[in-house]
Design a protein around this motif. Structure first.
Motif, PDB file in Angstrom:
ATOM      1  N   TRP A 170       0.829  -1.201   0.000  1.00 34.93           N
ATOM      2  CA  TRP A 170       0.000   0.000   0.000  1.00 34.93           C
ATOM      3  C   TRP A 170       0.862   1.249   0.000  1.00 34.93           C
ATOM      4  N   GLY A 171       1.999   1.173   0.727  1.00 33.35           N
ATOM      5  CA  GLY A 171       2.878   2.338   0.823  1.00 33.35           C
ATOM      6  C   GLY A 171       3.934   2.136   1.896  1.00 33.35           C
ATOM      7  N   ILE A 172       4.563   3.233   2.300  1.00 37.04           N
ATOM      8  CA  ILE A 172       5.602   3.231   3.334  1.00 37.04           C
ATOM      9  C   ILE A 172       5.183   4.215   4.410  1.00 37.04           C
ATOM     10  N   ASP A 173       5.336   3.825   5.675  1.00 37.48           N
ATOM     11  CA  ASP A 173       4.945   4.735   6.753  1.00 37.48           C
ATOM     12  C   ASP A 173       6.093   5.688   7.089  1.00 37.48           C
ATOM     13  N   ALA A 174       5.818   6.625   7.993  1.00 37.17           N
ATOM     14  CA  ALA A 174       6.784   7.660   8.365  1.00 37.17           C
ATOM     15  C   ALA A 174       8.039   7.088   9.011  1.00 37.17           C
ATOM     16  N   CYS A 175       7.976   5.859   9.515  1.00 37.09           N
ATOM     17  CA  CYS A 175       9.138   5.217  10.126  1.00 37.09           C
ATOM     18  C   CYS A 175       9.914   4.373   9.114  1.00 37.09           C
ATOM     19  N   GLY A 176       9.451   4.344   7.869  1.00 31.74           N
ATOM     20  CA  GLY A 176      10.145   3.620   6.814  1.00 31.74           C
ATOM     21  C   GLY A 176       9.706   2.184   6.617  1.00 31.74           C
TER      22      GLY A 176
ATOM     23  N   PRO B 151      -2.772  15.090  10.868  1.00 30.45           N
ATOM     24  CA  PRO B 151      -3.243  16.234  10.077  1.00 30.45           C
ATOM     25  C   PRO B 151      -2.234  16.736   9.048  1.00 30.45           C
ATOM     26  N   ASP B 152      -0.939  16.548   9.320  1.00 27.97           N
ATOM     27  CA  ASP B 152       0.079  17.013   8.368  1.00 27.97           C
ATOM     28  C   ASP B 152       0.300  16.029   7.218  1.00 27.97           C
ATOM     29  N   GLY B 153      -0.476  14.929   7.221  1.00 29.84           N
ATOM     30  CA  GLY B 153      -0.383  13.954   6.138  1.00 29.84           C
ATOM     31  C   GLY B 153       0.500  12.750   6.422  1.00 29.84           C
ATOM     32  N   GLU B 154       1.233  12.763   7.534  1.00 29.51           N
ATOM     33  CA  GLU B 154       2.076  11.620   7.879  1.00 29.51           C
ATOM     34  C   GLU B 154       1.201  10.398   8.162  1.00 29.51           C
ATOM     35  N   ILE B 155       1.658   9.232   7.710  1.00 26.69           N
ATOM     36  CA  ILE B 155       0.963   7.963   7.925  1.00 26.69           C
ATOM     37  C   ILE B 155       1.893   7.078   8.734  1.00 26.69           C
ATOM     38  N   VAL B 156       1.360   6.452   9.795  1.00 29.57           N
ATOM     39  CA  VAL B 156       2.163   5.609  10.678  1.00 29.57           C
ATOM     40  C   VAL B 156       1.420   4.311  10.956  1.00 29.57           C
ATOM     41  N   LEU B 157       2.143   3.196  10.804  1.00 25.25           N
ATOM     42  CA  LEU B 157       1.574   1.892  11.166  1.00 25.25           C
ATOM     43  C   LEU B 157       1.272   1.856  12.658  1.00 25.25           C
ATOM     44  N   GLU B 158       0.237   1.129  13.021  1.00 26.07           N
ATOM     45  CA  GLU B 158      -0.133   1.040  14.438  1.00 26.07           C
ATOM     46  C   GLU B 158       1.027   0.539  15.291  1.00 26.07           C
ATOM     47  N   GLU B 159       1.782  -0.451  14.778  1.00 21.24           N
ATOM     48  CA  GLU B 159       2.878  -0.982  15.592  1.00 21.24           C
ATOM     49  C   GLU B 159       4.052  -0.014  15.719  1.00 21.24           C
ATOM     50  N   ASN B 160       4.058   1.073  14.945  1.00 18.05           N
ATOM     51  CA  ASN B 160       5.128   2.071  15.023  1.00 18.05           C
ATOM     52  C   ASN B 160       4.701   3.359  15.716  1.00 18.05           C
ATOM     53  N   ILE B 161       3.472   3.407  16.210  1.00 23.63           N
ATOM     54  CA  ILE B 161       2.945   4.671  16.720  1.00 23.63           C
ATOM     55  C   ILE B 161       3.743   5.178  17.923  1.00 23.63           C
ATOM     56  N   ARG B 162       4.165   4.307  18.829  1.00 24.66           N
ATOM     57  CA  ARG B 162       4.949   4.746  19.995  1.00 24.66           C
ATOM     58  C   ARG B 162       6.292   5.312  19.544  1.00 24.66           C
ATOM     59  N   GLN B 163       6.943   4.629  18.618  1.00 28.67           N
ATOM     60  CA  GLN B 163       8.220   5.108  18.082  1.00 28.67           C
ATOM     61  C   GLN B 163       8.050   6.479  17.421  1.00 28.67           C
ATOM     62  N   TYR B 164       7.003   6.627  16.646  1.00 28.30           N
ATOM     63  CA  TYR B 164       6.753   7.895  15.963  1.00 28.30           C
ATOM     64  C   TYR B 164       6.522   9.025  16.959  1.00 28.30           C
ATOM     65  N   LEU B 165       5.714   8.764  17.977  1.00 25.65           N
ATOM     66  CA  LEU B 165       5.413   9.794  18.968  1.00 25.65           C
ATOM     67  C   LEU B 165       6.660  10.246  19.715  1.00 25.65           C
ATOM     68  N   THR B 166       7.527   9.307  20.071  1.00 23.83           N
ATOM     69  CA  THR B 166       8.723   9.674  20.831  1.00 23.83           C
ATOM     70  C   THR B 166       9.815  10.278  19.956  1.00 23.83           C
ATOM     71  N   GLU B 167      10.060   9.704  18.789  1.00 25.11           N
ATOM     72  CA  GLU B 167      11.155  10.171  17.946  1.00 25.11           C
ATOM     73  C   GLU B 167      10.811  11.394  17.106  1.00 25.11           C
ATOM     74  N   ASN B 168       9.571  11.519  16.677  1.00 21.01           N
ATOM     75  CA  ASN B 168       9.211  12.602  15.767  1.00 21.01           C
ATOM     76  C   ASN B 168       8.466  13.745  16.437  1.00 21.01           C
TER      77      ASN B 168
END
Length: 64
Positions: A19-25, A38-55
């Motif tokens: 389908w695509g690539i998420d913000a964590c690659g 809202p800014d258009g970033e897409i994140v897999l559910e299993e990467n949501i904690r990583q995204y919140l802390t790192e980004n």
């Protein structure tokens, strides 16, 4: 007797599930649970904690 499939013939159900690539690659496949920000970033559910802390700079804590 072993049956050998013709590699030139692909059944309909073997079409790409990409389908695509998420913000964590990581690769997103059709049917995966994703979060869209809202800014258009897409994140897999299993990467949501990583995204919140790192980004977004979120800090994981335990309430005491």
């Amino acid at each position: 007797m072993t049956q050998v499939e013709n590699p030139m013939v692909r059944p309909y159900h073997e079409e790409s599930t990409h389908w695509g690539i998420d913000a964590c690659g990581d690769e997103i496949l059709y049917g995966d649970v994703i979060y869209e920000f809202p800014d258009g970033e897409i994140v897999l559910e299993e990467n949501i904690r990583q995204y919140l802390t790192e980004n977004l700079g979120a800090i994981r804590k335990i309430a005491e």
